[in-house]
Design a protein around this motif. Structure first.
Motif, PDB file in Angstrom:
ATOM      1  N   TRP A 171      43.613 -29.499  -8.437  1.00 53.17           N
ATOM      2  CA  TRP A 171      42.204 -29.927  -8.418  1.00 53.17           C
ATOM      3  C   TRP A 171      41.752 -30.466  -9.775  1.00 53.17           C
ATOM      4  CZ3 TRP A 171      40.132 -31.261  -4.128  1.00 53.17           C
ATOM      5  CH2 TRP A 171      40.572 -30.673  -2.948  1.00 53.17           C
ATOM      6  N   GLU A 190      35.781 -25.015   3.428  1.00 52.72           N
ATOM      7  CA  GLU A 190      37.192 -25.436   3.323  1.00 52.72           C
ATOM      8  C   GLU A 190      37.859 -24.911   2.055  1.00 52.72           C
ATOM      9  OE1 GLU A 190      37.798 -29.561   4.109  1.00 52.72           O
ATOM     10  OE2 GLU A 190      36.492 -29.550   5.852  1.00 52.72           O
ATOM     11  N   ASP A 241      28.482 -20.291  -3.710  1.00 52.87           N
ATOM     12  CA  ASP A 241      29.375 -21.287  -3.124  1.00 52.87           C
ATOM     13  C   ASP A 241      30.780 -20.957  -3.639  1.00 52.87           C
ATOM     14  OD1 ASP A 241      30.761 -23.556  -2.380  1.00 52.87           O
ATOM     15  OD2 ASP A 241      29.324 -24.988  -3.220  1.00 52.87           O
ATOM     16  N   VAL A 269      31.598 -21.188  -7.802  1.00 51.56           N
ATOM     17  CA  VAL A 269      32.792 -20.818  -8.570  1.00 51.56           C
ATOM     18  C   VAL A 269      33.981 -21.641  -8.085  1.00 51.56           C
ATOM     19  CG1 VAL A 269      32.045 -18.449  -9.068  1.00 51.56           C
ATOM     20  CG2 VAL A 269      33.413 -18.876  -7.025  1.00 51.56           C
ATOM     21  N   THR A 270      34.774 -22.072  -9.041  1.00 54.34           N
ATOM     22  CA  THR A 270      36.020 -22.764  -8.720  1.00 54.34           C
ATOM     23  C   THR A 270      37.034 -22.459  -9.817  1.00 54.34           C
ATOM     24  OG1 THR A 270      37.100 -24.950  -8.571  1.00 54.34           O
ATOM     25  CG2 THR A 270      34.988 -24.888  -9.703  1.00 54.34           C
ATOM     26  N   VAL A 311      43.313 -18.631  -0.195  1.00 58.89           N
ATOM     27  CA  VAL A 311      43.230 -17.225  -0.617  1.00 58.89           C
ATOM     28  C   VAL A 311      43.648 -16.277   0.501  1.00 58.89           C
ATOM     29  CG1 VAL A 311      41.421 -17.569  -2.343  1.00 58.89           C
ATOM     30  CG2 VAL A 311      40.771 -17.133   0.043  1.00 58.89           C
ATOM     31  N   ARG A 318      35.562 -19.364 -12.357  1.00 58.58           N
ATOM     32  CA  ARG A 318      35.846 -17.993 -11.918  1.00 58.58           C
ATOM     33  C   ARG A 318      36.642 -18.020 -10.623  1.00 58.58           C
ATOM     34  NH1 ARG A 318      30.716 -14.099 -13.303  1.00 58.58           N
ATOM     35  NH2 ARG A 318      30.086 -15.189 -15.197  1.00 58.58           N
ATOM     36  N   HIS A 363      31.779 -34.354  -2.271  1.00 64.14           N
ATOM     37  CA  HIS A 363      32.340 -33.331  -1.380  1.00 64.14           C
ATOM     38  C   HIS A 363      33.864 -33.407  -1.402  1.00 64.14           C
ATOM     39  CE1 HIS A 363      28.372 -32.715   0.292  1.00 64.14           C
ATOM     40  NE2 HIS A 363      28.293 -33.936   0.752  1.00 64.14           N
ATOM     41  N   HIS A 364      34.458 -32.262  -1.050  1.00 66.95           N
ATOM     42  CA  HIS A 364      35.905 -32.239  -0.811  1.00 66.95           C
ATOM     43  C   HIS A 364      36.122 -31.543   0.513  1.00 66.95           C
ATOM     44  CE1 HIS A 364      36.894 -33.596  -4.839  1.00 66.95           C
ATOM     45  NE2 HIS A 364      35.888 -32.848  -5.236  1.00 66.95           N
ATOM     46  N   HIS A 365      35.493 -32.066   1.528  1.00 64.58           N
ATOM     47  CA  HIS A 365      35.707 -31.520   2.868  1.00 64.58           C
ATOM     48  C   HIS A 365      35.537 -32.663   3.867  1.00 64.58           C
ATOM     49  CE1 HIS A 365      31.241 -30.862   2.239  1.00 64.58           C
ATOM     50  NE2 HIS A 365      31.279 -31.640   3.288  1.00 64.58           N
ATOM     51  N   THR A 394      27.797 -29.382  -1.790  1.00 65.04           N
ATOM     52  CA  THR A 394      27.071 -28.477  -0.886  1.00 65.04           C
ATOM     53  C   THR A 394      26.097 -27.597  -1.678  1.00 65.04           C
ATOM     54  OG1 THR A 394      29.018 -28.474   0.564  1.00 65.04           O
ATOM     55  CG2 THR A 394      27.338 -26.844   1.032  1.00 65.04           C
ATOM     56  N   GLY A 447      34.138 -26.881  -5.625  1.00 63.57           N
ATOM     57  CA  GLY A 447      34.539 -28.273  -5.789  1.00 63.57           C
ATOM     58  C   GLY A 447      33.671 -28.984  -6.813  1.00 63.57           C
ATOM     59  N   GLY A 481      34.385 -21.512  -4.154  1.00 67.28           N
ATOM     60  CA  GLY A 481      35.283 -22.669  -4.124  1.00 67.28           C
ATOM     61  C   GLY A 481      34.434 -23.920  -4.042  1.00 67.28           C
ATOM     62  N   GLN A 509      36.486 -29.450 -12.443  1.00 65.62           N
ATOM     63  CA  GLN A 509      35.393 -29.484 -11.462  1.00 65.62           C
ATOM     64  C   GLN A 509      34.147 -28.782 -11.995  1.00 65.62           C
ATOM     65  OE1 GLN A 509      37.133 -27.733  -7.890  1.00 65.62           O
ATOM     66  NE2 GLN A 509      37.632 -29.772  -7.095  1.00 65.62           N
ATOM     67  N   ILE A 562      47.251 -24.511  -7.786  1.00 64.32           N
ATOM     68  CA  ILE A 562      46.031 -25.006  -7.105  1.00 64.32           C
ATOM     69  C   ILE A 562      45.057 -25.572  -8.144  1.00 64.32           C
ATOM     70  CG2 ILE A 562      44.017 -24.333  -5.687  1.00 64.32           C
ATOM     71  CD1 ILE A 562      46.859 -24.256  -4.370  1.00 64.32           C
TER      72      ILE A 562
HETATM   73  C1  LIG Z   1      39.021 -28.419  -0.450  1.00 66.25           C
HETATM   74  S1  LIG Z   1      38.131 -28.010  -1.935  1.00 66.25           S
HETATM   75  C2  LIG Z   1      36.521 -27.687  -1.251  1.00 66.25           C
HETATM   76  C3  LIG Z   1      35.430 -27.815  -2.287  1.00 66.25           C
HETATM   77  C4  LIG Z   1      33.999 -27.611  -1.788  1.00 66.25           C
HETATM   78  N1  LIG Z   1      33.845 -26.364  -1.090  1.00 66.25           N
HETATM   79  C5  LIG Z   1      33.544 -28.752  -0.931  1.00 66.25           C
HETATM   80  O1  LIG Z   1      33.277 -28.526   0.258  1.00 66.25           O
HETATM   81  O2  LIG Z   1      33.412 -29.869  -1.443  1.00 66.25           O
HETATM   82  C6  LIG Z   1      38.789 -26.401  -2.332  1.00 66.25           C
HETATM   83  C7  LIG Z   1      38.132 -25.727  -3.523  1.00 66.25           C
HETATM   84  O3  LIG Z   1      38.533 -24.364  -3.578  1.00 66.25           O
HETATM   85  C8  LIG Z   1      38.735 -24.016  -4.932  1.00 66.25           C
HETATM   86  N2  LIG Z   1      39.552 -22.791  -4.994  1.00 66.25           N
HETATM   87  C9  LIG Z   1      40.802 -22.583  -4.517  1.00 66.25           C
HETATM   88  N3  LIG Z   1      41.185 -21.311  -4.754  1.00 66.25           N
HETATM   89  C10 LIG Z   1      40.159 -20.709  -5.402  1.00 66.25           C
HETATM   90  C11 LIG Z   1      39.943 -19.389  -5.908  1.00 66.25           C
HETATM   91  N4  LIG Z   1      40.871 -18.442  -5.800  1.00 66.25           N
HETATM   92  N5  LIG Z   1      38.753 -19.126  -6.518  1.00 66.25           N
HETATM   93  C12 LIG Z   1      37.801 -20.090  -6.636  1.00 66.25           C
HETATM   94  N6  LIG Z   1      37.951 -21.347  -6.168  1.00 66.25           N
HETATM   95  C13 LIG Z   1      39.113 -21.651  -5.555  1.00 66.25           C
HETATM   96  C14 LIG Z   1      39.359 -25.249  -5.527  1.00 66.25           C
HETATM   97  O4  LIG Z   1      39.307 -25.224  -6.935  1.00 66.25           O
HETATM   98  C15 LIG Z   1      38.475 -26.329  -4.887  1.00 66.25           C
HETATM   99  O5  LIG Z   1      37.290 -26.456  -5.626  1.00 66.25           O
END
Ligand SMILES: C[S@@+](CC[C@H](N)C(=O)[O-])C[C@H]1O[C@@H](n2cnc3c(N)ncnc32)[C@H](O)[C@@H]1O
Length: 305
Positions: A43, A186, A116, A139-140, A191, A167, A62-64, A124, A120, A118, A145, A39
């Motif tokens: 990204w 999203e 926030d 955290v991502t 997870v 993280r 954004h990534h949604h 947001t 991205g 995940g 990113q 994953i």
């Molecule tokens: C579809 S993107 C959404 C990004 C953001 N929330 C947005 O709306 O633009 C998914 C995000 O989840 C993060 N992600 C996936 N698994 C994760 C984890 N276990 N811990 C932290 N981030 C995670 C990815 O790195 C990516 O940034």
């Protein structure tokens, strides 16, 4: 040392080089599994025009997906500028989705702290800081990113309030009870929900709010449809059943206060995107899944009891 460790190493010409170690505490790596590594790699490499061109409209990346009706005037006017109008409109709809999510964070004050999970490229998070004036931590597991979003924070002169961390949302290392609210936009399809909600429950103050926007499959249709499987494959994710969300919330003292089915509200975004120059090919899977009822786009808001 708290937070993730830094080590000073000597670079090629004997210059000190700062290296971010792969831990968010002294002993546990951020990426624990081969799945999480894949994953993160996805990204880290991602430069999709559907995200980069839309983000360039106003610097909120954004990534949604989007919600709301499409302004029909997008199809009017000179053909030469139609593509640009479509890009601006898709971006308006994805920012409207973030705004809708943030409207469900109840009673946040400038003294509060938000997570926030995940994050991205941070879109947001910046909107939340602008709306509430408070500290936001994102955290991502994508180090690319984190760097991109922290540069954005510096450019926007909010780096003292909006910070992005390499993280894992399943083990953030933040203090228990330190967050007034947490959202996942999203990200939960990457997870285990029981693990994630356990960590969110630990981080939230009593009465704190958790808000999630996610796609989930419909238990009534008996497992993942072909279209849902195509979505999973496209993003290397694992779309959960609708019921799984409520089981995992209940198991972690998170009590739903609002559940909104946004499926009908997101279809116009997908129809517009399918006709745009930034279509990626996944549009037909989303439209099929939503229209046949095997997949929902849900907002869930829950309180930490
Ligand atoms: C579809 S993107 C959404 C990004 C953001 N929330 C947005 O709306 O633009 C998914 C995000 O989840 C993060 N992600 C996936 N698994 C994760 C984890 N276990 N811990 C932290 N981030 C995670 C990815 O790195 C990516 O940034």
């Amino acid at each position: 040392m708290t937070g993730y460790a830094h080590k000073l190493l000597l670079g090629g010409k004997g210059q000190p080089v700062t290296m971010t170690a792969l831990t968010n505490n002294e002993t546990r790596p951020v990426l624990r599994t081969a799945y999480q590594k894949s994953i993160a790699a996805y990204w880290n490499a991602e430069r999709d025009p559907v995200n980069m061109r839309l983000g360039a409209v106003d610097g909120l990346y954004h990534h949604h997906y989007g919600i709301g009706d499409v302004d029909p005037s997008v199809w009017e006017g000179p053909e030469k500028t139609r593509d640009e109008r479509v890009i601006v409109e898709l971006h308006r709809l994805e920012s409207a989705q973030s705004e809708y999510l943030l409207d469900h964070l109840d009673g946040v004050t400038p003294e509060d702290r938000l997570l926030d999970a995940g994050s991205g490229r941070g879109g947001t998070s910046f909107m939340a800081n602008k709306k509430f004036g408070c500290q936001v931590d994102g955290v991502t597991i994508s180090s690319t990113q984190v760097e991109f979003a922290n540069n954005q924070a510096a450019d926007r002169r909010v780096a003292d309030k909006v910070k992005f961390h390499y993280r894992n949302m399943l083990d953030t290392g933040f203090e228990s009870g330190s967050m007034r609210a947490i959202w996942t936009n999203e990200t939960t399809m990457y997870v285990d929900l029981f693990e994630a909600f356990k960590e969110f429950s630990r981080l939230l103050k009593f009465g704190g709010r958790y808000v999630c926007i996610t796609g989930c499959y419909n238990d009534l249709t008996g497992g993942r449809s072909k279209a849902v499987i195509q979505i999973d494959e496209r993003y290397t994710c694992n779309v959960h059943a609708r019921s799984e969300y409520f089981r995992a919330l209940a198991a972690n003292n998170l009590v739903p206060i609002n559940v909104v089915d946004l499926t009908a509200a997101t279809i116009p975004y997908w129809e517009l995107r399918a006709k745009s120059t930034v279509a990626t090919g996944v549009e037909s899977a989303f439209l099929t899944a939503y229209r046949e009822g095997s997949f929902h786009y849900l907002l869930i808001a829950a309180d930490r009891t």
